[in-house]
Write a protein that holds these residues in place. Sequence first.
Motif, mmCIF file in Angstrom:
data_model
loop_
_atom_site.group_PDB
_atom_site.id
_atom_site.type_symbol
_atom_site.label_atom_id
_atom_site.label_comp_id
_atom_site.label_asym_id
_atom_site.label_seq_id
_atom_site.Cartn_x
_atom_site.Cartn_y
_atom_site.Cartn_z
ATOM 1 N N ARG A 103 34.042 -17.002 -41.163
ATOM 2 C CA ARG A 103 35.444 -16.891 -41.590
ATOM 3 C C ARG A 103 35.620 -17.385 -43.026
ATOM 4 O O ARG A 103 36.368 -16.776 -43.806
ATOM 5 N N LEU A 104 34.966 -18.479 -43.374
ATOM 6 C CA LEU A 104 35.055 -18.974 -44.746
ATOM 7 C C LEU A 104 34.489 -17.952 -45.725
ATOM 8 O O LEU A 104 35.043 -17.740 -46.807
ATOM 9 N N ALA A 105 33.383 -17.306 -45.345
ATOM 10 C CA ALA A 105 32.784 -16.290 -46.211
ATOM 11 C C ALA A 105 33.717 -15.099 -46.378
ATOM 12 O O ALA A 105 33.865 -14.554 -47.484
ATOM 13 N N ASP A 131 33.931 -30.836 -38.655
ATOM 14 C CA ASP A 131 32.607 -31.116 -39.235
ATOM 15 C C ASP A 131 32.700 -31.964 -40.493
ATOM 16 O O ASP A 131 31.795 -31.978 -41.317
ATOM 17 N N PHE A 132 33.823 -32.693 -40.637
ATOM 18 C CA PHE A 132 34.042 -33.569 -41.793
ATOM 19 C C PHE A 132 33.923 -32.810 -43.118
ATOM 20 O O PHE A 132 33.521 -33.367 -44.129
ATOM 21 N N GLY A 133 34.287 -31.530 -43.087
ATOM 22 C CA GLY A 133 34.316 -30.731 -44.308
ATOM 23 C C GLY A 133 32.989 -30.148 -44.732
ATOM 24 O O GLY A 133 32.891 -29.575 -45.823
ATOM 25 N N ALA A 134 31.971 -30.219 -43.891
ATOM 26 C CA ALA A 134 30.630 -29.772 -44.294
ATOM 27 C C ALA A 134 30.600 -28.295 -44.653
ATOM 28 O O ALA A 134 30.065 -27.911 -45.705
ATOM 29 N N GLU A 138 30.100 -26.221 -48.471
ATOM 30 C CA GLU A 138 29.072 -25.228 -48.745
ATOM 31 C C GLU A 138 29.629 -24.038 -49.529
ATOM 32 O O GLU A 138 28.943 -23.454 -50.369
ATOM 33 N N PHE A 139 30.888 -23.694 -49.258
ATOM 34 C CA PHE A 139 31.490 -22.515 -49.886
ATOM 35 C C PHE A 139 32.331 -22.846 -51.117
ATOM 36 O O PHE A 139 32.405 -22.043 -52.050
#
Length: 300
Positions: A103-105, A131-134, A138-139
Amino acid sequence: MMIDRREFLRLAAVGGGAAFLSAFYRPSLAGVPGTPMTGEDDFYFVQLSDSHWGYAGDANPEAAHTLPMAVEAVNMLSTPPDFVVFTGDLTHTTDDPKERRRRLAEFKDIVSKLNIRTMHFMPGEHDASLDFGAAFKEFFGPTHYTFDHKGVHFIVLDNVSDPGARIGDSQLDWLRQDLSSRDRQAPIVVFTHRPLFDLVPKWDWATRDGDKAVELLMPFANVTVFYGHIHQEHHRMTGHIAHHAAKSLVFPLPSPGSQDKRTPLAWDATKPFKGLGFREVEAKPISAAYEIAEFPVVKV
């Protein structure tokens, strides 16, 4: 078709508009008090929030279209904004880490079609609390940071990566350090996802240590906060600090505290996209104010 910003605002007038007197000043130089900015410093940016990419449900059966429509609408402005900022909940929550990244991608690909050179992103709890912003990092990189633009200092605060809805001592120390070298008359704009004050705590419309951030900001004369999360236009003052919430790009939520639960407002097929929108924020140096114009999500 390219249209003038003012003509676009006229066509989109159902979204409403308002001006707020949040003073814009230059930082003082060599001990000389700050002075109002001149016309050459005039600029504006666009705030989009809470697109919840990946949402599927009755509250918005057209959820797959609202974000692309907003991108199209921003691209129609004849004068591009200096930058675009997304104030969180870029995607809708999911327990599946692979789906979260997918979804982020997809979100990143859609907004890459904006004809804007500079964009700033921050997470919402839907993006980061599991996920504490992990995955967000990345994105999009850091979840809290600063930048400067035409004499204005912008601060992005993260009050969502901590699942307990806290900014946290480490980030508050970072904020304290950042502010320590700032002129107290200098213009400061804060972007955050949740409100920094207690709006409706039982609806998660609060930041548990937001008062500590406000306390650090209070000595500065010209501070304005823009946030998302509550899916509606809302304005509140804490002392001299103005807080402005933005509409969502997925579904509106009820007025603060107006009912027991914060369930989305029902989709109205006769008025699709009602209550959704984005905003432009323009610095008005002559009147030392921010002019906030609200835009609906419609095709013009």
